[in-house]
Motif scaffolding. Sequence first.
Motif, mmCIF file in Angstrom:
data_model
loop_
_atom_site.group_PDB
_atom_site.id
_atom_site.type_symbol
_atom_site.label_atom_id
_atom_site.label_comp_id
_atom_site.label_asym_id
_atom_site.label_seq_id
_atom_site.Cartn_x
_atom_site.Cartn_y
_atom_site.Cartn_z
ATOM 1 N N THR A 127 53.112 42.652 18.889
ATOM 2 C CA THR A 127 52.711 41.295 18.491
ATOM 3 C C THR A 127 53.690 40.266 19.035
ATOM 4 O O THR A 127 53.279 39.234 19.593
ATOM 5 N N TYR A 128 54.988 40.536 18.912
ATOM 6 C CA TYR A 128 56.002 39.613 19.433
ATOM 7 C C TYR A 128 55.835 39.443 20.944
ATOM 8 O O TYR A 128 55.926 38.323 21.465
ATOM 9 N N LYS A 132 54.939 35.924 22.932
ATOM 10 C CA LYS A 132 55.860 35.397 23.947
ATOM 11 C C LYS A 132 55.156 35.214 25.283
ATOM 12 O O LYS A 132 55.272 34.168 25.920
ATOM 13 N N GLU A 133 54.401 36.233 25.698
ATOM 14 C CA GLU A 133 53.719 36.173 26.991
ATOM 15 C C GLU A 133 52.662 35.066 27.032
ATOM 16 O O GLU A 133 52.485 34.396 28.052
ATOM 17 N N LEU A 134 51.979 34.860 25.908
ATOM 18 C CA LEU A 134 50.938 33.827 25.845
ATOM 19 C C LEU A 134 51.498 32.448 25.503
ATOM 20 O O LEU A 134 50.753 31.477 25.430
ATOM 21 N N ARG A 135 52.809 32.378 25.236
ATOM 22 C CA ARG A 135 53.489 31.111 24.920
ATOM 23 C C ARG A 135 52.848 30.410 23.732
ATOM 24 O O ARG A 135 52.574 29.201 23.760
ATOM 25 N N VAL A 136 52.594 31.182 22.700
ATOM 26 C CA VAL A 136 51.927 30.657 21.513
ATOM 27 C C VAL A 136 52.881 29.776 20.714
ATOM 28 O O VAL A 136 54.034 30.121 20.489
ATOM 29 N N LEU A 139 49.657 29.503 15.149
ATOM 30 C CA LEU A 139 49.145 30.787 14.674
ATOM 31 C C LEU A 139 48.553 31.629 15.803
ATOM 32 O O LEU A 139 48.062 31.091 16.794
ATOM 33 N N MET A 140 48.627 32.941 15.638
ATOM 34 C CA MET A 140 47.984 33.882 16.545
ATOM 35 C C MET A 140 47.485 35.063 15.728
ATOM 36 O O MET A 140 48.145 35.502 14.785
ATOM 37 N N ASN A 141 46.291 35.555 16.084
ATOM 38 C CA ASN A 141 45.711 36.732 15.435
ATOM 39 C C ASN A 141 45.504 37.806 16.484
ATOM 40 O O ASN A 141 44.981 37.530 17.563
ATOM 41 N N VAL A 142 45.932 39.026 16.173
ATOM 42 C CA VAL A 142 45.719 40.163 17.075
ATOM 43 C C VAL A 142 44.962 41.233 16.313
ATOM 44 O O VAL A 142 45.266 41.513 15.148
ATOM 45 N N GLN A 143 43.969 41.817 16.978
ATOM 46 C CA GLN A 143 43.249 42.946 16.406
ATOM 47 C C GLN A 143 43.605 44.179 17.223
ATOM 48 O O GLN A 143 43.339 44.239 18.427
ATOM 49 N N PHE A 144 44.255 45.118 16.545
ATOM 50 C CA PHE A 144 44.678 46.370 17.170
ATOM 51 C C PHE A 144 43.796 47.510 16.676
ATOM 52 O O PHE A 144 43.267 47.458 15.567
ATOM 53 N N PRO A 158 44.798 33.239 20.257
ATOM 54 C CA PRO A 158 45.948 32.334 20.076
ATOM 55 C C PRO A 158 45.555 31.116 19.235
ATOM 56 O O PRO A 158 45.558 29.987 19.680
ATOM 57 N N ARG A 159 45.175 31.408 17.994
ATOM 58 C CA ARG A 159 44.693 30.379 17.063
ATOM 59 C C ARG A 159 44.663 30.978 15.661
ATOM 60 O O ARG A 159 44.923 32.160 15.473
#
Length: 199
Positions: A127-128, A132-136, A139-144, A158-159
């Motif tokens: 997640t980190y 970092k890569e997306l320069r957020v 808020l950011m949501n990730v679905q793994f 990225p929202r």
Amino acid sequence: LKSPANRIAMSEAEAISSAAELGYPVLVRPSFVLGGRGMFILYSEAELKEVVRQVFDVMPGKPVLIDKFLEDAIELDVDCISDGETTLVGGMLEHIEYAGVHSGDAAMVMPPHTLSPAMLSTVRTATYALAKELRVIGLMNVQFAIKDGKIYVLEVNPRASRTVPYVSKATSRPLAKVAARCMAGQSLKKQGVTGEIVP
């Protein structure tokens, strides 16, 4: 980071050949849908033909997304906040249903109850790296999806996500307010937000 093998099809013929390349079962969904609507797990070409015809009839000229379906995978939603320098995980929610399949009213539990501390640590690190890569900033949501001890990224938004209000209530931390202040230039440190918010 890994993601499930996937293809984009613009026609029924493309969808059939793409699914054959990926191997069944596949997860098929129209593009431009919200909250998992219109998703199908398909186990044969006959099932695929029936669904793809319907999708192209409803949305002509729009692509159909086809993913290799990860059977028996655990899906995990992660909400985080980043100020561009520091990223903090606000909450991790473990889905009850199969990874990648829900109707927009997904059932989840927090904190995750079937994953080891080592796996959750690996999820945090991923997640980190994504933030970092997306320069957020905000808020950011990730679905793994986790299958056989491996982590796959299903989606990165990225929202804010629909889960933010629930995570905020469960943790008594105003994630949207903290994120808005980050977007206005106030760092997490300046706001006094330090350390992980939940396990």
